[in-house]
Design an enzyme around this catalytic site. Structure first.
Site, mmCIF file in Angstrom:
data_model
loop_
_atom_site.group_PDB
_atom_site.id
_atom_site.type_symbol
_atom_site.label_atom_id
_atom_site.label_comp_id
_atom_site.label_asym_id
_atom_site.label_seq_id
_atom_site.Cartn_x
_atom_site.Cartn_y
_atom_site.Cartn_z
ATOM 1 N N GLU A 235 72.096 42.631 43.101
ATOM 2 C CA GLU A 235 71.681 41.383 42.916
ATOM 3 C C GLU A 235 70.383 41.223 42.662
ATOM 4 O O GLU A 235 70.390 39.256 43.393
ATOM 5 C CB GLU A 235 73.076 40.595 43.099
ATOM 6 C CG GLU A 235 74.574 40.897 41.987
ATOM 7 C CD GLU A 235 73.724 40.657 40.650
ATOM 8 O OE1 GLU A 235 73.996 39.574 40.831
ATOM 9 O OE2 GLU A 235 74.381 41.236 40.395
ATOM 10 N N HIS B 101 78.808 38.055 41.808
ATOM 11 C CA HIS B 101 77.182 37.928 42.150
ATOM 12 C C HIS B 101 77.106 38.338 43.804
ATOM 13 O O HIS B 101 76.201 39.254 44.652
ATOM 14 C CB HIS B 101 76.767 36.944 42.088
ATOM 15 C CG HIS B 101 75.196 36.712 42.458
ATOM 16 N ND1 HIS B 101 74.248 38.128 42.090
ATOM 17 C CD2 HIS B 101 74.494 35.579 42.880
ATOM 18 C CE1 HIS B 101 73.170 37.321 42.952
ATOM 19 N NE2 HIS B 101 73.548 35.677 43.613
ATOM 20 N N ASP C 23 69.839 39.260 46.013
ATOM 21 C CA ASP C 23 69.214 37.701 45.750
ATOM 22 C C ASP C 23 68.377 36.790 46.286
ATOM 23 O O ASP C 23 66.880 38.539 45.718
ATOM 24 C CB ASP C 23 70.297 36.604 46.049
ATOM 25 C CG ASP C 23 70.108 35.480 45.132
ATOM 26 O OD1 ASP C 23 70.884 34.874 43.873
ATOM 27 O OD2 ASP C 23 69.622 34.450 46.019
ATOM 28 N N TRP C 24 67.821 36.172 46.071
ATOM 29 C CA TRP C 24 66.282 35.796 46.587
ATOM 30 C C TRP C 24 65.749 36.485 47.868
ATOM 31 O O TRP C 24 64.798 36.801 48.637
ATOM 32 C CB TRP C 24 66.196 33.805 47.043
ATOM 33 C CG TRP C 24 65.380 33.186 45.300
ATOM 34 C CD1 TRP C 24 66.761 32.782 46.129
ATOM 35 C CD2 TRP C 24 64.843 33.462 44.762
ATOM 36 N NE1 TRP C 24 65.773 32.103 44.342
ATOM 37 C CE2 TRP C 24 65.169 32.417 44.075
ATOM 38 C CE3 TRP C 24 63.509 34.457 44.608
ATOM 39 C CZ2 TRP C 24 64.492 32.180 42.911
ATOM 40 C CZ3 TRP C 24 63.196 33.877 43.520
ATOM 41 C CH2 TRP C 24 63.136 33.103 43.213
#
Length: 283
Positions: free
Chosen positions: A116, A259, A92-93
């Site tokens: 992801e 996710h 993610d981030w």
């Protein structure tokens, strides 16, 4: 599980093993707890997993929690620990922060693995109708009511953003750092920074800069882990873009997952990282 001073605050992190540093960076709205089932399976190396500033057990200074803020505090953490010649793993981030750090410190990175993650700026029309509606709601005044006055971001992530909802005990660990409206500000700030339609402009420029590095760094091996089921950031189209735009990229499919794939497929993720690291002599 030590803490270290970072600028005007502190960063909490996990630290085990010896040897080459493998740094695991989580995304929103999680913490280093995301890696709990992966770290014991990865094998040799110094395994490190910080809580990003404002998240998990790290300090919560009065800042905007922009991407730049996160990068500055993460830089300070790297500096305090004197980390060099590292392998980065991001979700993610955390993946975006890993790309950004590597692009700014190209001589200090041995390899990057990601899943992801935010690999490029996006357009609104790339989103599904449901994702677009959610993105617009997050950016509206309603977003503050939903995600500051309530703890929906965390609850939705670990009940709907996974194929199998986490246990009540694990959910409580994820919820614990965010009991109040103020403590949830970093989570909403992250959600509102998704690079859509050319905004935020400063962040889009940073992503473009690390995309240029990813395309022109064949000396750094890279691993992308993909999943079937409910990928949010690495759709088939985005994965294909990565395959054609990222140098020295290997792709490993790790099965079905949502996710927050480390919750659904920890063994497969750890095995992919371990095999890739050994194949390239990264530890």
């Amino acid at each position: 599980m030590p803490d270290v001073k970072a600028l005007d605050s502190t960063i909490h992190y996990l630290d085990s093993g010896r040897g080459t540093p493998l740094v695991f960076l989580h995304g929103n709205p999680s913490s280093s707890y995301l890696w709990r089932e992966i770290l014991p399976r990865v094998g040799p190396g110094r395994l490190l997993a910080p809580d990003l500033i404002g998240m998990g057990q790290s300090g919560k200074p009065d800042i905007a929690y922009s991407f730049d803020d996160h990068a500055r505090y993460l830089d300070a953490w790297f500096g305090q620990l004197g980390l060099d010649r590292v392998v980065l793993v991001g979700h993610d981030w955390g993946g975006a922060l890993a790309f950004d750090w590597a692009a700014r410190h190209p001589d200090r990175v041995l390899g990057i693995a990601f899943l992801e993650s935010i690999v490029k700026p996006m357009d609104w029309d790339e989103l599904s109708p449901q994702a677009r509606a959610r993105g617009e709601r997050i950016r509206s005044a309603e977003g503050e009511q939903l995600y500051l006055d309530q703890d929906l971001l965390v609850r939705q992530a670990f009940t709907g953003g996974v194929l199998t909802p986490v246990s009540d005990q694990d959910l409580e660990v994820y919820l614990a750092p965010y009991p109040t409206r103020t403590s949830r500000r970093p989570l909403l700030a992250w959600a509102r920074q998704m690079p859509l339609g050319g905004e935020p402009a400063g962040l889009v420029a940073r992503i473009q800069a690390y995309d240029a590095w990813l395309a022109d760094s064949p000396q750094v091996p890279k691993l992308m882990m993909t999943f079937e089921g409910s990928p949010t950031l690495l759709s088939d189209a985005t994965a294909a873009w990565c395959a054609s735009h990222i140098a020295a990229l290997e792709i490993v499919h790790c099965g079905k997952a949502g996710h927050h794939a480390p919750e659904d497929r920890p063994a497969e993720i750890a095995a992919a990282i371990s095999a890739w690291a050994d194949q390239h002599g990264l530890r």
